[in-house]
Design a protein around this motif. Sequence first.
Motif, PDB file in Angstrom:
ATOM      1  N   TYR A 110       0.820  -1.210   0.000  1.00  0.00           N
ATOM      2  CA  TYR A 110       0.000   0.000   0.000  1.00  0.00           C
ATOM      3  C   TYR A 110       0.856   1.262   0.000  1.00  0.00           C
ATOM      4  O   TYR A 110       0.413   2.329  -0.419  1.00  0.00           O
ATOM      5  CB  TYR A 110      -0.918  -0.001   1.229  1.00  0.00           C
ATOM      6  N   LEU A 111       2.112   1.143   0.491  1.00  0.00           N
ATOM      7  CA  LEU A 111       3.000   2.298   0.481  1.00  0.00           C
ATOM      8  C   LEU A 111       3.280   2.779  -0.937  1.00  0.00           C
ATOM      9  O   LEU A 111       3.507   3.971  -1.164  1.00  0.00           O
ATOM     10  CB  LEU A 111       4.319   1.965   1.183  1.00  0.00           C
ATOM     11  N   SER A 112       3.262   1.854  -1.898  1.00  0.00           N
ATOM     12  CA  SER A 112       3.467   2.238  -3.301  1.00  0.00           C
ATOM     13  C   SER A 112       2.361   3.175  -3.756  1.00  0.00           C
ATOM     14  O   SER A 112       2.614   4.160  -4.473  1.00  0.00           O
ATOM     15  CB  SER A 112       3.500   0.995  -4.194  1.00  0.00           C
ATOM     16  N   VAL A 113       1.124   2.889  -3.333  1.00  0.00           N
ATOM     17  CA  VAL A 113      -0.012   3.746  -3.696  1.00  0.00           C
ATOM     18  C   VAL A 113       0.138   5.106  -3.028  1.00  0.00           C
ATOM     19  O   VAL A 113      -0.058   6.152  -3.667  1.00  0.00           O
ATOM     20  CB  VAL A 113      -1.344   3.090  -3.268  1.00  0.00           C
ATOM     21  N   GLU A 114       0.493   5.102  -1.749  1.00  0.00           N
ATOM     22  CA  GLU A 114       0.656   6.365  -1.029  1.00  0.00           C
ATOM     23  C   GLU A 114       1.737   7.236  -1.664  1.00  0.00           C
ATOM     24  O   GLU A 114       1.536   8.431  -1.907  1.00  0.00           O
ATOM     25  CB  GLU A 114       1.005   6.097   0.439  1.00  0.00           C
ATOM     26  N   LEU A 168       3.615  11.953  -4.857  1.00  0.00           N
ATOM     27  CA  LEU A 168       4.374  12.507  -5.985  1.00  0.00           C
ATOM     28  C   LEU A 168       3.466  13.256  -6.948  1.00  0.00           C
ATOM     29  O   LEU A 168       3.885  14.208  -7.613  1.00  0.00           O
ATOM     30  CB  LEU A 168       5.104  11.383  -6.729  1.00  0.00           C
ATOM     31  N   LEU A 169       2.209  12.820  -7.005  1.00  0.00           N
ATOM     32  CA  LEU A 169       1.260  13.439  -7.924  1.00  0.00           C
ATOM     33  C   LEU A 169       0.905  14.862  -7.494  1.00  0.00           C
ATOM     34  O   LEU A 169       0.563  15.703  -8.332  1.00  0.00           O
ATOM     35  CB  LEU A 169      -0.012  12.581  -7.981  1.00  0.00           C
ATOM     36  N   VAL A 170       0.996  15.129  -6.212  1.00  0.00           N
ATOM     37  CA  VAL A 170       0.615  16.447  -5.694  1.00  0.00           C
ATOM     38  C   VAL A 170       1.500  17.544  -6.295  1.00  0.00           C
ATOM     39  O   VAL A 170       1.013  18.615  -6.676  1.00  0.00           O
ATOM     40  CB  VAL A 170       0.697  16.480  -4.161  1.00  0.00           C
ATOM     41  N   GLY A 171       2.802  17.283  -6.388  1.00  0.00           N
ATOM     42  CA  GLY A 171       3.713  18.275  -6.952  1.00  0.00           C
ATOM     43  C   GLY A 171       3.364  18.623  -8.380  1.00  0.00           C
ATOM     44  O   GLY A 171       3.359  19.801  -8.774  1.00  0.00           O
ATOM     45  N   THR A 172       3.036  17.600  -9.179  1.00  0.00           N
ATOM     46  CA  THR A 172       2.655  17.830 -10.579  1.00  0.00           C
ATOM     47  C   THR A 172       1.364  18.633 -10.669  1.00  0.00           C
ATOM     48  O   THR A 172       1.260  19.600 -11.433  1.00  0.00           O
ATOM     49  CB  THR A 172       2.480  16.482 -11.300  1.00  0.00           C
ATOM     50  N   ALA A 173       0.361  18.220  -9.886  1.00  0.00           N
ATOM     51  CA  ALA A 173      -0.932  18.906  -9.928  1.00  0.00           C
ATOM     52  C   ALA A 173      -0.806  20.357  -9.473  1.00  0.00           C
ATOM     53  O   ALA A 173      -1.415  21.263 -10.067  1.00  0.00           O
ATOM     54  CB  ALA A 173      -1.938  18.169  -9.041  1.00  0.00           C
ATOM     55  N   LYS A 228       5.820  12.751   6.924  1.00  0.00           N
ATOM     56  CA  LYS A 228       5.506  12.956   8.340  1.00  0.00           C
ATOM     57  C   LYS A 228       4.010  13.032   8.578  1.00  0.00           C
ATOM     58  O   LYS A 228       3.514  12.578   9.617  1.00  0.00           O
ATOM     59  CB  LYS A 228       6.182  14.241   8.815  1.00  0.00           C
ATOM     60  N   TYR A 229       3.285  13.609   7.615  1.00  0.00           N
ATOM     61  CA  TYR A 229       1.825  13.752   7.748  1.00  0.00           C
ATOM     62  C   TYR A 229       1.154  12.948   6.632  1.00  0.00           C
ATOM     63  O   TYR A 229       0.720  13.489   5.613  1.00  0.00           O
ATOM     64  CB  TYR A 229       1.426  15.230   7.681  1.00  0.00           C
ATOM     65  N   ARG A 230       1.124  11.650   6.825  1.00  0.00           N
ATOM     66  CA  ARG A 230       0.729  10.736   5.751  1.00  0.00           C
ATOM     67  C   ARG A 230      -0.734  10.915   5.325  1.00  0.00           C
ATOM     68  O   ARG A 230      -1.042  10.903   4.130  1.00  0.00           O
ATOM     69  CB  ARG A 230       0.979   9.296   6.183  1.00  0.00           C
ATOM     70  N   LYS A 231      -1.633  11.065   6.288  1.00  0.00           N
ATOM     71  CA  LYS A 231      -3.057  11.191   5.928  1.00  0.00           C
ATOM     72  C   LYS A 231      -3.302  12.442   5.087  1.00  0.00           C
ATOM     73  O   LYS A 231      -4.081  12.420   4.132  1.00  0.00           O
ATOM     74  CB  LYS A 231      -3.913  11.208   7.187  1.00  0.00           C
ATOM     75  N   ALA A 232      -2.632  13.529   5.459  1.00  0.00           N
ATOM     76  CA  ALA A 232      -2.759  14.755   4.674  1.00  0.00           C
ATOM     77  C   ALA A 232      -2.233  14.535   3.260  1.00  0.00           C
ATOM     78  O   ALA A 232      -2.819  15.019   2.270  1.00  0.00           O
ATOM     79  CB  ALA A 232      -1.982  15.888   5.344  1.00  0.00           C
ATOM     80  N   GLY A 233      -1.156  13.778   3.136  1.00  0.00           N
ATOM     81  CA  GLY A 233      -0.608  13.475   1.820  1.00  0.00           C
ATOM     82  C   GLY A 233      -1.542  12.619   0.986  1.00  0.00           C
ATOM     83  O   GLY A 233      -1.696  12.836  -0.219  1.00  0.00           O
ATOM     84  N   ASP A 234      -2.190  11.643   1.633  1.00  0.00           N
ATOM     85  CA  ASP A 234      -3.136  10.782   0.914  1.00  0.00           C
ATOM     86  C   ASP A 234      -4.323  11.594   0.382  1.00  0.00           C
ATOM     87  O   ASP A 234      -4.733  11.427  -0.773  1.00  0.00           O
ATOM     88  CB  ASP A 234      -3.638   9.668   1.839  1.00  0.00           C
ATOM     89  N   ALA A 260      -4.429  14.886  -0.144  1.00  0.00           N
ATOM     90  CA  ALA A 260      -3.947  15.804  -1.181  1.00  0.00           C
ATOM     91  C   ALA A 260      -3.699  15.066  -2.483  1.00  0.00           C
ATOM     92  O   ALA A 260      -3.963  15.593  -3.581  1.00  0.00           O
ATOM     93  CB  ALA A 260      -2.668  16.491  -0.709  1.00  0.00           C
ATOM     94  N   GLY A 261      -3.203  13.827  -2.393  1.00  0.00           N
ATOM     95  CA  GLY A 261      -2.947  13.032  -3.590  1.00  0.00           C
ATOM     96  C   GLY A 261      -4.222  12.672  -4.324  1.00  0.00           C
ATOM     97  O   GLY A 261      -4.295  12.750  -5.563  1.00  0.00           O
ATOM     98  N   LEU A 262      -5.257  12.275  -3.576  1.00  0.00           N
ATOM     99  CA  LEU A 262      -6.540  11.935  -4.205  1.00  0.00           C
ATOM    100  C   LEU A 262      -7.182  13.160  -4.866  1.00  0.00           C
ATOM    101  O   LEU A 262      -7.727  13.070  -5.972  1.00  0.00           O
ATOM    102  CB  LEU A 262      -7.483  11.338  -3.157  1.00  0.00           C
ATOM    103  N   VAL A 263      -7.083  14.307  -4.178  1.00  0.00           N
ATOM    104  CA  VAL A 263      -7.607  15.552  -4.758  1.00  0.00           C
ATOM    105  C   VAL A 263      -6.830  15.906  -6.023  1.00  0.00           C
ATOM    106  O   VAL A 263      -7.423  16.312  -7.039  1.00  0.00           O
ATOM    107  CB  VAL A 263      -7.519  16.704  -3.733  1.00  0.00           C
ATOM    108  N   SER A 264      -5.530  15.742  -5.995  1.00  0.00           N
ATOM    109  CA  SER A 264      -4.698  16.045  -7.154  1.00  0.00           C
ATOM    110  C   SER A 264      -5.034  15.133  -8.326  1.00  0.00           C
ATOM    111  O   SER A 264      -5.098  15.579  -9.482  1.00  0.00           O
ATOM    112  CB  SER A 264      -3.215  15.897  -6.789  1.00  0.00           C
TER     113      SER A 264
END
Length: 407
Positions: free
Chosen positions: A188-192, A197-202, A232-238, A240-244
């Motif tokens: 699952y870490l691969s998905v996270e 990484l997608l957030v930076g592009t978006a 450090k803030y994994r849930k926030a990253g998840d 943000a990634g889904l929104v991106s």
Amino acid sequence: MEWYSVLIILVGSLMGIFTSYTDIKTGFIFDNHVFPTLFLVEKAKGLENEEEEVQLPKWMEKIIIPATEIGFIVYLYLGLIKGDYLLAISGILGFFIGLVLGLILYYTGAWASGDVLILAAFSALLPYPLSLAKVVAPYETSYPLYPIAILFNSVLAVFPFLFVYALGVLLVRKNTKRLKDVFSEKAYLSVEVTLWLLVGTALAVFLNQIGFSVGRIYQYVLTIVLFVVFGKYRKAGDVAGLVSLAYLVYLVGTDALYAFVKLLAVMYSFKVFFSVVRVLREEALVEEVPVEELREWDILGETIYIERDVVKRDRRGFFEVLRDAIRTGSIKSQNVYRGEIIASPTAEGLKKEQIEKLKELVREGKLDNRFLRKKAMPFAPSIFLGFLIAALWGDVFWWLVLKTAGL
């Protein structure tokens, strides 16, 4: 083909053949096969390596291959006749860039000093890609950063062999659980990571759309910064990634999903790579032995240190430390060795004094009489392979980046 390309490939191949042979045969790299000037300086100062019994013909030990020096001279000549002063010193710059990259692996205990020198010498010969290389990153043609490609090529090229070897060990030992973990543990870490990484592009796309120009370099920097924060803030990253991902799908449709799947495949490949490295480190290339079986030059698979009069041991490898640093968002906090380090997994191996100290700690009951000992691996052939790929084809890592981006 240009004359200097032929010279670089021939000299690099000669150096690669000799260093690979001596590394496999004896575990030693001779400076005169890589950087004769360094050999002469050490000899003049009386700093030559201690005499060791090596099963090599005497003529082979005495062969002089001025690979590093030729790299310096070739680029100095090309730079002066073209009036390009960066090109003129690129052989020297490439050498030091390769040296720094090699030292990183040296201090993690992965490489010996000879491996570092080999990478530095290849980097002096190939600070820029040759005309034969068809797949190169833009920054590698503008600056003498091609040593990065040599290093990544050497790692990625040898990975299939390590993968087969690691799986073979698990199959022979019938360790089906560990075999399954290679592919499924923490997948699952691969998905996270892909989402992060997608957030930076978006974000870069969004900023460009509202009028703020964000170049490719700034996008990379932004992605790295966000990646560290999300570690450090994994849930926030998840989130943000889904929104991106939703934002990019809204903009470009299913092509964004296709790009996401490809990036996910690459990240999953890295997850498998790290799992295989862990298998190699913990099972295939280590053994647990008592202190009586430790010998000089043996390589430990753990760090033994004393903190506040308490003897401690750390069996984490470099990748586990890196993983923990990303998770906590702090590299500094991973520097746990705040006391006296008795012995650590340096590729130069144990010294007699360290073994005596370990024996003393065992006798005093301060340390269990069980130590991880690594089996040495010759890395010179893989570095040579990385050089050949870089010289004749290009940058494997950049090729993966392009394929991930659909180019």
